[in-house]
Design a protein around this motif. Structure first.
Motif, short mmCIF file in Angstrom:
data_model
loop_
_atom_site.label_atom_id
_atom_site.label_comp_id
_atom_site.label_asym_id
_atom_site.label_seq_id
_atom_site.Cartn_x
_atom_site.Cartn_y
_atom_site.Cartn_z
N LEU A 252 2.09 11.45 1.95
CA LEU A 252 2.08 10.01 2.23
C LEU A 252 0.94 9.69 3.21
O LEU A 252 0.19 8.72 3.01
CB LEU A 252 3.43 9.56 2.79
N ASP A 253 0.77 10.53 4.22
CA ASP A 253 -0.31 10.31 5.20
C ASP A 253 -1.68 10.48 4.54
O ASP A 253 -2.59 9.67 4.74
CB ASP A 253 -0.21 11.35 6.34
N GLU A 254 -1.79 11.55 3.76
CA GLU A 254 -3.07 11.88 3.11
C GLU A 254 -3.50 10.76 2.15
O GLU A 254 -4.67 10.39 2.10
CB GLU A 254 -2.93 13.22 2.37
N ALA A 255 -2.54 10.23 1.40
CA ALA A 255 -2.85 9.13 0.48
C ALA A 255 -3.40 7.95 1.27
O ALA A 255 -4.41 7.33 0.89
CB ALA A 255 -1.60 8.73 -0.30
N GLY A 256 -2.76 7.64 2.40
CA GLY A 256 -3.22 6.54 3.26
C GLY A 256 -4.65 6.78 3.72
O GLY A 256 -5.50 5.89 3.65
N ARG A 257 -4.92 8.00 4.21
CA ARG A 257 -6.27 8.32 4.71
C ARG A 257 -7.33 8.20 3.63
O ARG A 257 -8.43 7.75 3.86
CB ARG A 257 -6.29 9.76 5.26
N ARG A 258 -6.96 8.61 2.41
CA ARG A 258 -7.94 8.64 1.32
C ARG A 258 -8.06 7.32 0.57
O ARG A 258 -8.89 7.17 -0.33
CB ARG A 258 -7.55 9.70 0.28
N GLY A 259 -7.17 6.38 0.89
CA GLY A 259 -7.19 5.10 0.17
C GLY A 259 -6.69 5.23 -1.26
O GLY A 259 -7.03 4.44 -2.14
N VAL A 260 -5.85 6.27 -1.51
CA VAL A 260 -5.21 6.40 -2.83
C VAL A 260 -3.91 5.61 -2.78
O VAL A 260 -3.14 5.73 -1.83
CB VAL A 260 -4.91 7.89 -3.14
N GLU A 261 -3.68 4.78 -3.79
CA GLU A 261 -2.42 4.03 -3.82
C GLU A 261 -1.32 4.96 -4.29
O GLU A 261 -1.36 5.43 -5.43
CB GLU A 261 -2.52 2.90 -4.85
N LEU A 262 -0.33 5.21 -3.44
CA LEU A 262 0.81 6.04 -3.85
C LEU A 262 1.97 5.05 -4.03
O LEU A 262 2.44 4.44 -3.06
CB LEU A 262 1.10 7.06 -2.76
#
Ligand code: ADP
Ligand code: X15
Length: 398
Positions: A252-262
C-alpha cells in the motif's frame, strides 16, 4: 526452446507433462478447458506414431493418495476428446504405470495417476525430488513440457525430468509464452492488472513486482480482504492471510510512492456462511460484520472497477472476483469480464489467466472470443509477467 518438430518421436515413448488440473463439482469435471487445451499436442504426437505417456496433477493432495483427486475421470474425458482410448495407470511410477506404459503401441495414449500422490513430486529436497524424477523419466525416452499452468512450480515432473531426457516444449507452452511476451514488450498504456481468487498467499508475492510495471492494480476476490484488514478494517470471517499483513501494508505504501492506483473494493456481498444459498447483504467494505464473510464484490465496486478499466489499453486478469461457482456470488466476476470484453472491442489487449478464471468465463456463458487470449495458467502467467525465470521454461531452454 526446442519444439515438437525438433524431436523424432516415431515409435518412442514420450512423456508429456500436461496441466489437467480441472475444477470438480461433486466428483464431476465442471470445466474441461485444460483437457481440451492439452489435446492438440497429444494428437500431434499420436499422429507421428509416438507412444504417448501423459502425466499431470489434480488439486493439492500433498504427497498422499486421496481418491478425491484421482485423474481417472480426466482419463475418460481425455479419451472422448481424442476419440481414442486412454489407458489409465492407477499409480504414478509403480507396477500399474510400468505395465501400462510397456503395453502401449505406436499412436496409443496412457495417463498416469495424479503426480501429487507422490511426495517426491513437490519435495523441496533436491535428492528426494531427483529420485522421483528418475523413476518418472525411466518410463519414457523423450519429454515434452506442455503443462503451462504449472511451469512456475519447481516440481519433479516440471523441472527435474527434462534434465534427464531429450526434451521440447509442446504447442500449448509455445503459444502461451508467445502471447504473454506481447504483454511485456512495448506494453500500451494504461496497463491495468486485476487480481482476485483464493490462492492469496501464492499470489501476493507477485504484487511487489507488478507495482513497478502497471498503472493500476484492481484487487477483488479473496485477495481483497488481506488489504482491507491491512488498512485497519474488520473483515469478519472473510479469507485472510494474517501472516502477510505487514507485506501488504508495504504494498500500500509502495503504490502510493510510485503513483500506482491500487484500487480496493468499496462494498462487498457479506454472507452468513460459505454456501450457494447463504443469506447475504451488501455492506461497505470498511464495515464487514464480524460474523460474516465477503463472497463477492458489491455493486458500487463493480462500477468502480469498470470505470478503472474503461481507458485501459492492456489488461491482465487473474482470479475470480467472488465465489462465482455460486450464482448469487458470480455478479462481480461477470461485471469484470464484461468490462474486459468491452475493452477488447476497442482494440485493447486483454488476457485472462487461470484455471478458475477461464472456467468462470465459460461457466458464465461469456464469449471466449471476447478476450484477446484466455490463458490456462494463472500463477504461471503472473510470474511470467513479473519477469521471473520460470523453472519449467528454464528447464526446456537448457
Ligand atoms: N471472496 C472469496 N472468498 C472465497 N473464495 C473466493 C472468493 N473470491 C473468489 N474465490 C474463489 O477463488 C477460486 C479461484 O482462485 P484461484 O485458484 O486463485 O484462481 P485461478 O485458478 O483463476 O488462478 C474460485 O474457486 C473462487 O470461488
Ligand atoms: O491451477 C493451477 O494454477 P492457477 O490456479 O494459478 O491457474 C495450476 O494447475 C497449478 O496448480 P497449483 O497452484 O496447485 O500448483
Amino acid at each position: 526452446m526446442r519444439t515438437l518438430d525438433d524431436l523424432d518421436v516415431k515409435g518412442r515413448r514420450v512423456l508429456v507433462r500436461a496441466d489437467l488440473n480441472v475444477p470438480l463439482d461433486g466428483g464431476a469435471i465442471s470445466d474441461d478447458g485444460r483437457i481440451r487445451a492439452s489435446v492438440p499436442t497429444i494428437k500431434t504426437l499420436v499422429g507421428r506414431g509416438a507412444k504417448v505417456v501423459v502425466c499431470a496433477h489434480l488439486g493439492r493432495p500433498k504427497g498422499q493418495v486421496d481418491p478425491k483427486y484421482s485423474l481417472g475421470p480426466v482419463a475418460a474425458r481425455l479419451g472422448e476428446l481424442l476419440g481414442q482410448d486412454v489407458a489409465f495407470a492407477t499409480d504414478v511410477v509403480g507396477e500399474s504405470a510400468v505395465s501400462t506404459v510397456e503395453s502401449l503401441q505406436d499412436g496409443q495414449v496412457a495417463l498416469l495417476e495424479n503426480l501429487r500422490y507422490e511426495p517426491g513430486e513437490e519435495s523441496k529436497d533436491d535428492a528426494e525430488r531427483g529420485a522421483f524424477a528418475a523413476k518418472l523419466a525411466g518410463l519414457a525416452e523423450l519429454y515434452v513440457g506442455d503443462g503451462f499452468g504449472a511451469v512456475h512450480r519447481k516440481h519433479a515432473s516440471v523441472y527435474d525430468v527434462p534434465k534427464l531426457l531429450p526434451h521440447a516444449a509442446g504447442g500449448l507452452v509455445e503459444a502461451e509464452v508467445e502471447v504473454l511476451r506481447r504483454l511485456t514488450e512495448n506494453t500500451e498504456r494504461p496497463y491495468v492488472v486485476v487480481l482476485g481468487g483464493a490462492k492469496v498467499s501464492d499470489k501476493l508475492g507477485v504484487i511487489a513486482s507488478l507495482l513497478t510495471k502497471v498503472d493500476r492494480l484492481l484487487i477483488g476476490g479473496g485477495m481483497a480482504y488481506t488489504f482491507l484488514k491491512a488498512q485497519g478494517h474488520e473483515v469478519g470471517k472473510s479469507l485472510l492471510q494474517e501472516d502477510q499483513l505487514d507485506q501488504v501494508r508495504g504494498f500500500l505504501d509502495e503504490a502510493g510512492r510510485r503513483g500506482v492506483e491500487l484500487v480496493l473494493p468499496v462494498d462487498v456481498l457479506a454472507a452468513v456462511t460459505f454456501a450457494a444459498d447463504a443469506e447475504h447483504a451488501v455492506v461497505e467494505a470498511t464495515a464487514i460484520p464480524a460474523d460474516r464473510e465477503g463472497l463477492d464484490i458489491g455493486p458500487k465496486t463493480r462500477e468502480l472497477f469498470a470505470t478503472k478499466l474503461a481507458d485501459a489499453r492492456t489488461v491482465f486478469w487473474n482470479g475470480p472476483m467472488g465465489v462465482f461457482e455460486f450464482d448469487a456470488f458470480s455478479g462481480g466476476t461477470r461485471a469484470v469480464a464484461e468490462a474486459l470484453i468491452a475493452r477488447t472491442r476497442e482494440g485493447a489487449l486483454t488476457v485472462v489467466g487461470g484455471g478458475d478464471s477461464a472456467a468462470a468465463v465459460r461457466g458464465l456463458k461469456l464469449p471466449e472470443d471476447g478476450f484477446s487470449h484466455i490463458s490456462t495458467g494463472g500463477g504461471a502467467s503472473l510470474e511470467y509477467l513479473e519477469g521471473k525465470t520460470l523453472p519449467g521454461l528454464a528447464a526446456l531452454e537448457d
